[in-house]
Write a protein that holds these residues in place. Sequence first.
Motif, PDB file in Angstrom:
ATOM      1  N   THR A 102      -6.400  -0.035 -13.615  1.00 22.75           N
ATOM      2  CA  THR A 102      -5.645  -0.818 -14.594  1.00 22.75           C
ATOM      3  C   THR A 102      -4.150  -0.830 -14.314  1.00 22.75           C
ATOM      4  N   GLY A 103      -3.720  -0.174 -13.251  1.00 18.87           N
ATOM      5  CA  GLY A 103      -2.307  -0.155 -12.874  1.00 18.87           C
ATOM      6  C   GLY A 103      -2.155  -0.045 -11.373  1.00 18.87           C
ATOM      7  N   GLY A 104      -0.946  -0.353 -10.877  1.00 18.23           N
ATOM      8  CA  GLY A 104      -0.679  -0.210  -9.449  1.00 18.23           C
ATOM      9  C   GLY A 104      -0.853   1.234  -9.015  1.00 18.23           C
ATOM     10  N   ILE A 105      -1.464   1.442  -7.855  1.00 21.49           N
ATOM     11  CA  ILE A 105      -1.803   2.791  -7.398  1.00 21.49           C
ATOM     12  C   ILE A 105      -0.655   3.388  -6.582  1.00 21.49           C
ATOM     13  N   PHE A 106      -0.170   4.549  -7.035  1.00 18.11           N
ATOM     14  CA  PHE A 106       0.880   5.260  -6.314  1.00 18.11           C
ATOM     15  C   PHE A 106       0.310   6.282  -5.331  1.00 18.11           C
ATOM     16  N   GLU A 107      -0.821   6.918  -5.686  1.00 16.88           N
ATOM     17  CA  GLU A 107      -1.319   8.030  -4.862  1.00 16.88           C
ATOM     18  C   GLU A 107      -2.834   8.088  -4.904  1.00 16.88           C
ATOM     19  N   VAL A 108      -3.442   8.439  -3.772  1.00 13.81           N
ATOM     20  CA  VAL A 108      -4.880   8.726  -3.700  1.00 13.81           C
ATOM     21  C   VAL A 108      -5.065  10.065  -2.997  1.00 13.81           C
ATOM     22  N   CYS A 109      -6.113  10.805  -3.355  1.00  7.45           N
ATOM     23  CA  CYS A 109      -6.361  12.110  -2.733  1.00  7.45           C
ATOM     24  C   CYS A 109      -7.837  12.475  -2.861  1.00  7.45           C
ATOM     25  N   TRP A 110      -8.339  13.240  -1.896  1.00 10.45           N
ATOM     26  CA  TRP A 110      -9.733  13.700  -1.876  1.00 10.45           C
ATOM     27  C   TRP A 110      -9.806  15.152  -2.329  1.00 10.45           C
TER      28      TRP A 110
ATOM     29  N   ALA B  41      -9.273   6.733   2.187  1.00 11.23           N
ATOM     30  CA  ALA B  41      -9.001   6.074   0.904  1.00 11.23           C
ATOM     31  C   ALA B  41      -7.601   5.480   0.964  1.00 11.23           C
ATOM     32  N   SER B  42      -7.425   4.308   0.390  1.00 13.13           N
ATOM     33  CA  SER B  42      -6.112   3.667   0.331  1.00 13.13           C
ATOM     34  C   SER B  42      -5.865   3.165  -1.086  1.00 13.13           C
ATOM     35  N   GLY B  43      -4.623   3.255  -1.528  1.00 15.10           N
ATOM     36  CA  GLY B  43      -4.263   2.806  -2.864  1.00 15.10           C
ATOM     37  C   GLY B  43      -3.078   1.863  -2.810  1.00 15.10           C
ATOM     38  N   SER B  44      -3.167   0.768  -3.566  1.00 16.44           N
ATOM     39  CA  SER B  44      -2.174  -0.296  -3.482  1.00 16.44           C
ATOM     40  C   SER B  44      -1.715  -0.730  -4.868  1.00 16.44           C
ATOM     41  N   PHE B  45      -0.616  -1.474  -4.906  1.00 17.59           N
ATOM     42  CA  PHE B  45      -0.145  -2.006  -6.179  1.00 17.59           C
ATOM     43  C   PHE B  45      -0.980  -3.199  -6.645  1.00 17.59           C
ATOM     44  N   ASP B  46      -2.017  -3.559  -5.892  1.00 19.27           N
ATOM     45  CA  ASP B  46      -2.979  -4.555  -6.391  1.00 19.27           C
ATOM     46  C   ASP B  46      -4.001  -3.912  -7.329  1.00 19.27           C
TER      47      ASP B  46
ATOM     48  N   VAL C 118       0.862  -1.184   0.000  1.00 25.31           N
ATOM     49  CA  VAL C 118       0.000   0.000   0.000  1.00 25.31           C
ATOM     50  C   VAL C 118       0.899   1.235   0.000  1.00 25.31           C
ATOM     51  N   TYR C 119       0.732   2.072  -1.031  1.00 20.31           N
ATOM     52  CA  TYR C 119       1.602   3.216  -1.216  1.00 20.31           C
ATOM     53  C   TYR C 119       1.000   4.530  -0.737  1.00 20.31           C
TER      54      TYR C 119
END
Length: 504
Positions: free
Chosen positions: A472-480, A447-452, A434-435
Amino acid sequence: MSFSSDEVNFLVYRYLQESGFSHSAYTFGIESHISQSNINGALVPPAALLSILQKGLQYTEAEISIGEDGTEQRLGESLSLIDAVMPEVVANRQNMQNQQKQATKTEPPETNGTTEEPAAPQPATTTAASTTPAPVETMEVDQSIEIPASKATVLRGHESEVFICAWNPSTDLLASGSGDSTARIWDMSDNPANPNQLVLRHCIQKGGTEVPSNKDVTSLDWNCDGTLLATGSYDGYARIWRTDGLLASTLGQHKGPIFALKWNKRGNYILSAGVDKTTIIWDAATGQCTQQFSFHSAPALDVDWQSNQSFASCSTDQCIHVCKLGVDKPIKSFQGHTNEVNAIKWDPQGQLLASCSDDMTLKIWSMKQDTCVHDLQAHSKEIYTIKWSPTGTGTQNPNMNLILASASFDSTVRLWDVERGVCIHTLTKHTEPVYSVAFSPDGKFLASGSFDKCVHIWSTQSGQLVHSYKGTGGIFEVCWNSRGSKVGASASDGSVFVLDLRKL
């Protein structure tokens, strides 16, 4: 087929970046002189090295399974990558295939009166499939939790992985930074289905002309009123942009990549951290270096303002320093981590400082003492980032308790009651590192974003998963966004997407 060492080095460098080993990637890039090659990284697709390795593995398997007579026999067991590069293993598998082929030729033909022996492997396969657990937990999520495609807007334009994204604090402008040496501003307010995008090209002077830097844009931050965007790049420059996409200032003092960059609340200073072991306070109005701090003995990885003139920094040297504008030495230093410190964050009141490290611990520090207030040990792998909730005394949500979120390479997110020093929720639906984590403005959701490839949205009160979306790709960043109605995310395949949470 031929290839150069530069090409191999570049693919390894890109693989390290995409896998999250940004500091290792930087060191490898320096030692292998990546910057001196003529390879345009923007043209190289994500996961290029893995793609080539997979094709090579498939070719080796094909060599084994196809006999001298041109007939093919299915491999009983797939080769591992290590097996494929060991000649004796490949030779043994070829011999086994040939012997199996000869045995098949001498078997008597089947008749309708035979027993079920030829079909015997099939029930075994069926049994194995039925007893194997589902590999991705998100597949088990209730359908009502999954965010429908109609509520997701995918933004295409970046030509490489997108490391970071951030909403403008005043309007629905989403900024993103990528390995294609550009940042982009997406206008999600007027026509969210087909948003306008501004491309902010990061260029450097070469031979009297401006050329693309071909370096990653890895940090960006909006000022307090949303009129200016600051970006930090691996080309060593920080830049200030207007919302119309025009470059306002170029800040050049670092000697190497910039890892982190933040505006202060007043909006008159920008703070940056670099691989050159220094942190710099910049005058936003003039673009000049106001003060450079050289207290770390290794690359500075993150910075965070405590007030409009004081800040904390952390480093691969395992130390944390608190510094103040106009003071020529740290006003406080914290030591206790046993590996590099990845991120630091002050609580909303600027009283407690949280830090997370590759030593798998999360520590809470106070200016009132030298040792940590809490040493929180629960994660089983490196902790990549942390965020405080916008709740508690002095915030817009004073009736909710202050909590801290930590995101780890162990695929979990943990929520902590810092006052008691205990973990109150462990969020376990992710299946890869989880990045990023981000609290909604009201503090009710995380909110959480992961390389899954998944973005999960959780209730901070119950710890329950309430919404989920797979990109469609691993998640590096999430923001509201500032109203808490949209979540932005950036991914390793070059995509950026926005989830509209209204009426869900």
